[in-house]
Design an enzyme around this catalytic site. Structure first.
Site, mmCIF file in Angstrom:
data_model
loop_
_atom_site.group_PDB
_atom_site.id
_atom_site.type_symbol
_atom_site.label_atom_id
_atom_site.label_comp_id
_atom_site.label_asym_id
_atom_site.label_seq_id
_atom_site.Cartn_x
_atom_site.Cartn_y
_atom_site.Cartn_z
ATOM 1 N N TYR A 1 0.825 -1.201 0.000
ATOM 2 C CA TYR A 1 0.000 0.000 0.000
ATOM 3 C C TYR A 1 0.865 1.260 0.000
ATOM 4 O O TYR A 1 0.484 2.289 -0.564
ATOM 5 C CB TYR A 1 -0.947 -0.002 1.194
ATOM 6 C CG TYR A 1 -2.119 -0.936 1.020
ATOM 7 C CD1 TYR A 1 -3.282 -0.505 0.387
ATOM 8 C CD2 TYR A 1 -2.072 -2.249 1.475
ATOM 9 C CE1 TYR A 1 -4.367 -1.358 0.212
ATOM 10 C CE2 TYR A 1 -3.139 -3.113 1.305
ATOM 11 C CZ TYR A 1 -4.286 -2.662 0.665
ATOM 12 O OH TYR A 1 -5.350 -3.511 0.484
ATOM 13 N N GLU B 1 -8.057 -7.462 5.460
ATOM 14 C CA GLU B 1 -7.166 -8.499 4.948
ATOM 15 C C GLU B 1 -6.417 -9.202 6.074
ATOM 16 O O GLU B 1 -6.201 -10.420 6.014
ATOM 17 C CB GLU B 1 -6.206 -7.875 3.934
ATOM 18 C CG GLU B 1 -6.922 -7.465 2.649
ATOM 19 C CD GLU B 1 -6.214 -6.371 1.866
ATOM 20 O OE1 GLU B 1 -4.998 -6.146 2.104
ATOM 21 O OE2 GLU B 1 -6.868 -5.723 1.029
#
Length: 389
Positions: free
Chosen positions: A98, A140
């Protein structure tokens, strides 16, 4: 939620960002893959990148999330992001990635919008990004934990069988001899495949077997570089890298209301898992199964689907074939109407197939009064906004 400082900035700039979001996505991927070519080689779907579909999906997800933050500031984003989180887990995406995405995405925004990206605008959209990213990371993390932290496992092909004109099924077992593992009917796994050019590409395939069996089964239709490689090379005894089961769309086995299972093409596979699970449990739920295909010869698992429906009391199967009807239970053409079908009140609908097919059937169900919340679907490949009518 967005801060009071960021909210008016995002609201004022969303139309500009939205108007340029696809260009921003194209520049982002160009920058990302120039800096990290291994991501295109071993993580991202090269076919979707070439077609531009992935860029459209990224653009849509960012714009949708920003709109949600503005229109529903008190809503939790988890439900909207669940499908993305499951796909990320099936690929093995990590929190560190990310940061990489953030770097190249905001460089792309600056390149496309230029001086319009003031420090205040950059800070506001930085907030949007990290709200979305942290929500996904949390989802996640939970999914990884449920899978015991094991994303990939080696599984041996124990059988191969032709299923229709251009599809083949593979049965898979763990190489350590342990049971393949539990899953919800309707979930999928990823298969990571080494290709001749050295790339390791990942594709998702629905589990076509019922839960509780020692082996899993997937069915692959030949329509791309990975599926073509599997068709040409995968045989009994070969070992594949297979992910933990993923997917936020699964049959609620504790419910007892009517079901509608609508599929097209290879989208029949999760429906086989659902039907198999219902048959194994002796379910008495009313089931209306709908399937559309090019022809009877292209209808993968045709006889098996019919046998599973016949094994359920109160279940009905209706098929459509573009090349013409085949028998009293089949209709010619595509599913353009639900007239004459018993779509019961309180039905839970599950859809799987090409996006155009699912959008059309979803619209027909909405017209029949089925609430949107009761229509569930799975998208393989970029999600290009099925919920938008």
């Amino acid at each position: 939620m967005l801060s009071p400082q960021a909210t008016p900035v995002v609201r004022a700039t969303l139309p500009v960002v939205g108007a340029h979001i696809e260009e921003i996505a194209r520049v982002f991927y160009r920058r990302l893959f120039a800096a990290h070519p291994e991501l295109l080689r071993d993580l991202f779907n090269r076919g979707n990148q070439h077609s531009g579909e992935q860029q459209k999906a990224l653009a849509g997800s960012i714009a949708t999330f920003a709109t949600l933050l503005l229109d529903q500031p008190d809503a939790r984003p988890d439900a909207v992001l669940a499908r993305i989180a499951h796909k990320h887990v099936s690929l093995g995406v990590t929190p560190a990635q990310y940061e990489v995405v953030h770097t190249h995405l905001f460089a792309a925004i600056g390149e496309v919008l230029g001086e319009a990206v003031t420090p205040g605008v950059a800070a506001a959209w930085d907030e949007v990004y990290w709200l979305m990213a942290h929500a996904l990371i949390a989802l996640e993390k939970d999914l990884y934990a449920r899978g015991g932290g094991e994303v990939w496992r080696p599984m041996e092909i124990t059988g191969r069988r032709d299923e229709g004109e251009d599809a083949v099924s593979f049965t898979l077992r763990r190489v350590d001899g342990e049971p393949a593992g539990s899953f919800r009917p309707g979930q999928y796994v990823s298969v990571r495949t080494a290709l001749p050019d050295g790339a390791h590409q990942i594709r998702q395939y629905s589990l076509a077997s019922a839960p509780g069996e020692k082996e899993w089964r997937i069915t692959v239709r030949r329509d791309g570089e990975v599926s073509g490689h599997l068709h040409g090379n995968a045989r009994a005894g070969h070992v594949l890298d297979v992910s933990m089961p993923c997917g936020d769309v699964g049959l609620d086995e504790g419910a007892d209301g009517p079901l509608l299972l609508a599929s097209a093409g290879i989208g029949v596979t999760p429906m086989l898992s659902m039907l198999g699970s219902l048959a194994a449990s002796g379910s008495g739920r009313p089931v209306l199964a709908l399937h559309a295909d090019r022809s009877p010869a292209h209808h993968a698992h045709r006889e098996e689907q019919a046998e599973l429906v016949d094994a359920l009391a109160g279940a009905e199967l209706v098929t459509w074939y573009e090349d013409g009807a085949d028998g009293a239970a089949a209709r010619a053409g595509r599913i353009e109407s639900l007239d004459g079908l018993d779509v019961r009140e309180g039905v839970s609908a599950y859809l799987c197939g090409p996006v155009g097919f699912m959008r059309r059937v979803r619209g027909l169900l909405l017209e029949r009064g089925v609430p949107a919340a009761d229509i569930h679907y799975e998208v393989f490949g970029p999600d290009l906004g099925l919920d938008v009518r």
